[in-house]
Design a protein around this motif. Structure first.
Motif, PDB file in Angstrom:
ATOM      1  N   ASN A 128      67.284  50.779  21.677  1.00  0.00           N
ATOM      2  CA  ASN A 128      66.035  50.157  22.505  1.00  0.00           C
ATOM      3  C   ASN A 128      64.735  50.370  22.028  1.00  0.00           C
ATOM      4  O   ASN A 128      63.781  50.795  23.034  1.00  0.00           O
ATOM      5  CB  ASN A 128      66.362  50.496  23.794  1.00  0.00           C
ATOM      6  CG  ASN A 128      67.794  50.053  24.616  1.00  0.00           C
ATOM      7  OD1 ASN A 128      67.932  48.636  24.227  1.00  0.00           O
ATOM      8  ND2 ASN A 128      68.631  50.621  25.222  1.00  0.00           N
ATOM      9  N   VAL A 129      64.477  50.447  20.761  1.00  0.00           N
ATOM     10  CA  VAL A 129      63.303  50.692  20.173  1.00  0.00           C
ATOM     11  C   VAL A 129      62.823  49.441  19.516  1.00  0.00           C
ATOM     12  O   VAL A 129      62.562  49.741  18.206  1.00  0.00           O
ATOM     13  CB  VAL A 129      62.995  52.215  19.615  1.00  0.00           C
ATOM     14  CG1 VAL A 129      62.979  53.196  20.649  1.00  0.00           C
ATOM     15  CG2 VAL A 129      64.116  52.297  18.483  1.00  0.00           C
TER      16      VAL A 129
ATOM     17  N   GLU B 224      58.017  52.526  24.325  1.00  0.00           N
ATOM     18  CA  GLU B 224      59.384  52.415  23.780  1.00  0.00           C
ATOM     19  C   GLU B 224      59.893  53.637  23.375  1.00  0.00           C
ATOM     20  O   GLU B 224      61.239  54.052  23.431  1.00  0.00           O
ATOM     21  CB  GLU B 224      59.700  51.206  22.999  1.00  0.00           C
ATOM     22  CG  GLU B 224      59.373  51.498  21.495  1.00  0.00           C
ATOM     23  CD  GLU B 224      59.689  50.392  20.764  1.00  0.00           C
ATOM     24  OE1 GLU B 224      59.776  49.024  21.340  1.00  0.00           O
ATOM     25  OE2 GLU B 224      59.906  50.366  19.501  1.00  0.00           O
TER      26      GLU B 224
END
Length: 849
Positions: A431-432, A358
């Motif tokens: 988006n981590v 990620e």
């Protein structure tokens, strides 16, 4: 004695408003006191807001007349423009755009204007779009500025609703094939003067008559090895310690470091013979500290992990041998070493990092910055590296890095804070998920434990509770790393990371977890012209990092971008400010980033062969290390208290106090007691200091404060853009000194070169008036005819200097073989009158018996 005036609101003294043409884009830039009021540049986007590059070339055709050509390959159009001064208060642009083909899938673009609302809103109000949408205006009545386009732009709007940025688009949503013309008119109030461009200010010159290769990249033009002679080998005084605000060796000697950076390919691509030669040259140039930098960066191959290494879990023995030899040779020359534990290490798939995918975002490598504060596996990888790197035994000195007293300090991680830069990388919209979950959980726990708003505590981009939380989170990582380093046996000062990239002072608390505060600052053109009543320069940013009770280092300072026309003025200037402020370790970035084998290439990162930057480095090092200028006898303390420190975005950009206090005295920042941060030590404020709580307070001096600042023996005229230094051992002038007759205690400087540096120094520790060993250092512009290719062409410094010194001295230069060439002079009434002209073909003169 300085008469200090303190006022609680910003000074309203008249200032110089100027508008000139930005030579990069051919667009207007409006400044006040050297600070940007309105900046403009081209901006074009393909579909989906994909930024595109406009290749452009600006030219001065005649005084007040300019032209610009450009092309945008991605969008398929050419642009050219003629620019002219229509009247004393009006500039006109005739833009001509020509598109080859129609495009209906683009975002579009044109010109973006950025307004300094933070500092000028009270005076000018908000910028506004004109009612007919033909342009914009700012200010009222006699202070109004207006920019009109004819025809009106395809679109004009404030970016994201903020009044600080306006965009006027030539194309919006589509690009029609064929030609499109716009006429833009900038109308100015009488208070704004149309100023020449930089090219016009410096003047057109026949560079073919400038001196080629004035600097030998392997030989020092002066010999200051006597400064390091008592220190050989480095480390003989024992380990360095941080004691209060000073750096002290074990034998009780106070340390003061003038240093540079060795970086990247310089470390791993330089032969042993050249390492030895350049170590000696560094000593001759006056350096006594070198930072090893960019040794772990992916773009350096091989780096510390070897050639195209598949992981960063193992250190290359071949790379360590290279570093061992550098450290051994530097140590032999009395030069200390600064080690970074992490610079730009890129993690790799084989490193076994939790949630690696990620943060790698589909690439084969992942930057750890920011993520290291919440990811335990990254922290462990950093600890493993620390143990292996510092536990390594130098194959030439046979001493482990841990046990090497020539290593002066350790930096945990380079330019890696979450209080201002990398905290946003951990947010839920990035988006981590693994990292965001930890971040959000920690924020919630911190908010609950301290009765803070949960909704505000995680909002990293805002001041308020989030800055308390981010400082605490950063401190926890720092404490973990410091504990490991001390357990390994590190004895020297440990620095966490640096304040950099225009960090506000709310980033300082976490940095105080270390033994020393470190700062970085880079200066575009015009440091000496920045009026602190209105604009900061890089010394104000550095001064605003000095925390009470901590020594201060500067591991990076430089001019940027390259080649900044006045970079020759910076070494002596920053050394004078470092002396006044009492900074402990100064490191220019960089001596070199390339292999030191041939003549090299011109670059912002290669000072070793740059005459403009290196010409005055020895003079600056000698003045700073010898203590020719003392610390200011006035100390100003900024004591904002808890609420202002964490709830307001305070920096030199918006604080007149930080800027003016750094000019007229020594500036320090006080840390408050904060119940949410029990680890933060409350500063003990000196009883004789002047304590200020408001960032809007103004410090000025005498009635000429607008023009001149005087502290100790430093005098800066920001209206004319020059500075003088007038100590017994160093007397110098720099900046726009052409045509100014500058009289110092023992020296008169009278040059015709518009922007230059002239420095006269004794090298025998006697006052210039009694010295029989004097060095004269000169500098002006150094440019290349071909971008990124040598040779440098160096502008001669022309004029005359008069020096009051003992009778019987000879004046000479040294050639590349160190052979003396005697120079004629006139000796009259106890003064040496020396003519400076292009026939000297050097920037260094010497006077001895």
């Amino acid at each position: 004695m300085i008469l200090v005036l303190i006022t609680a609101t910003q000074c309203h003294a008249e200032s110089t408003w100027l508008v000139s043409i930005n030579e990069e884009d051919g667009l207007p830039q409006i400044t006040r006191g050297g600070g940007s009021a309105v900046a403009s540049s081209f901006i074009f986007f393909d579909k989906n807001w994909s930024w595109t590059y406009l290749d452009r070339n600006f030219k001065v055709d005649a005084p007040g007349k300019y032209s610009l050509t450009g092309s945008n390959k991605a969008l398929g159009f050419n642009l050219d423009a003629t620019i002219s001064k229509n009247s004393p208060q009006q500039l006109i642009w005739d833009f001509r755009l020509d598109a080859k083909n129609s495009r209906n899938d683009v975002t579009g673009g044109g010109i973006t204007f950025k307004f300094d609302i933070a500092n000028l809103q009270n005076e000018l109000g908000d910028p506004e779009i004109l009612p007919d949408k033909s342009g914009w205006g700012w200010g009222k009545g006699e202070s109004r500025i207006e920019m009109h386009f004819k025809p009106k732009p395809a679109d004009i709007f404030f970016e994201r609703g903020s009044r600080s940025e306006l965009r006027a688009y030539f194309y919006s949503g589509n690009i029609p094939a064929g030609k499109l013309n716009y006429k833009a008119t900038l109308t100015l109030p009488a208070s704004i003067i149309i100023s020449p461009t930089l090219t016009e200010r410096f003047g057109t010159s026949d560079t073919s008559k400038w001196t080629k290769n004035i600097l030998d990249g392997k030989i020092s033009p002066v010999d200051l090895t006597f400064l390091n002679e008592p220190e050989k080998p480095a480390g003989k005084r024992g380990f360095l310690k941080a004691k209060g605000e000073k750096l002290i060796f074990e034998d009780g000697t106070t340390a003061r470091f003038w240093g540079t950076n060795l970086s990247a390919y310089t470390l791993f691509g330089t032969s042993k013979d050249m390492v030895k030669l350049h170590s000696k040259r560094l000593s001759s140039l006056g350096y006594n500290l070198v930072r090893i930098h960019h040794y772990d960066s992916l773009w350096v191959d091989p780096n510390i992990f070897g050639l195209q290494a598949s992981s960063t879990k193992t250190i290359s023995s071949e790379a360590m041998d290279k570093l061992d030899w550098w450290i051994k040779c530097l140590k032999d020359e009395g030069i200390y070493i600064w080690l970074d534990m992490h610079v730009e290490r890129q993690l790799k798939p084989d490193d076994n990092i939790t949630a690696y995918n990620e943060i790698s975002k589909g690439k084969n490598t992942a930057d750890l910055k920011g993520y290291n504060y919440v990811n335990k596996s990254i922290q462990q990888a950093m600890k493993d590296f620390n143990a292996e790197y510092l536990g390594h035994r130098n194959s030439y000195t046979h001493v482990r890095y841990l046990d090497e007293p020539a290593i002066a300090a350790i930096l945990i991680t380079n330019e890696n804070d979450i209080t201002n830069h990398f905290g946003n990388a951990l947010l839920p919209d990035k988006n981590v998920d693994f990292h965001s979950k930890i971040y959000m959980n920690e924020a919630e726990k911190f908010a609950k434990a301290n009765n803070l708003s949960k909704a505000e505590t995680w909002r990293s981009w805002e001041h308020g509770p989030s800055k308390l939380f981010l400082n605490d989170l950063e401190h926890r990582f720092n404490s973990e790393m410091i504990s490991q380093l001390r357990q390994l046996g590190v004895k020297v000062p440990i620095v966490t990371t640096s304040t950099w990239g225009e960090n506000p002072i709310s980033s300082l608390p976490a940095l105080s977890s270390g033994d020393m505060i470190d700062a970085h600052a880079y200066q575009p053109y015009g440091a000496l012209e920045k009026n602190p009543l209105f604009a900061p320069n890089f010394t104000h940013w550095l001064a605003s990092a000095q925390v009470i009770g901590k020594p201060m280092s500067v591991t990076e300072w430089n001019a940027e971008p390259f080649p900044t026309a006045d970079r020759h003025t910076l070494p002596l200037y920053i050394a004078s400010q470092a002396s006044q402020q009492g900074w402990d370790a100064m490191m220019h970035y960089a001596y070199s980033q390339e292999r030191l084998e041939g003549a090299g290439s011109p670059s912002n990162w290669h000072a070793y062969n740059d005459p403009a930057m290196l010409a005055l480095m020895p003079a600056a090092g000698l003045m700073y290390r010898r203590g020719d200028l003392k610390e200011s006898n006035i100390t100003y303390i900024f004591n904002p208290g808890r609420d202002a420190l964490f709830n307001q975005n305070i920096s030199p950009n918006n604080s007149i106090f930080l800027r003016t206090a750094a000019e007229f005295g020594k500036l320090m920042i006080a840390m408050p007691a904060v119940k949410e941060l029990p680890w933060l030590q409350k500063s003990i404020i000196p009883s004789d200091a002047i304590v200020i709580n408001s960032p809007g307070t103004t410090i000025s001096a005498n009635r000429d404060a607008r023009k001149t600042s005087t502290s100790n023996l430093i005098n800066r005229n920001w209206e004319k853009g020059y500075l003088t230094i007038n100590s017994e051992n160093t007397q110098a002038a720099m900046g726009w000194i052409g045509g100014e007759k500058l009289t110092l205690s023992d020296v008169v400087i009278n040059t015709s070169t518009k922007n230059a540096v002239v420095a006269i120094q004794s090298t025998d520790n006697l006052p210039i008036s009694k010295s029989k060993n004097i060095v004269i250092s000169l500098a002006a512009r150094s440019m290349t005819e071909v971008d990124r290719k040598l040779p440098y062409l160096s502008e001669p410094v022309e004029g005359s200097i008069s020096i009051n010194a003992p009778k019987g001295l000879k004046l000479f230069t040294r050639d590349k073989n160190q052979q003396k060439k005697v120079i004629p002079f006139l000796y009259k009434n106890g003064q040496y009158v020396i003519t400076l002209d292009k026939s000297l073909a050097t920037y260094w003169l010497f006077m001895t018996e």
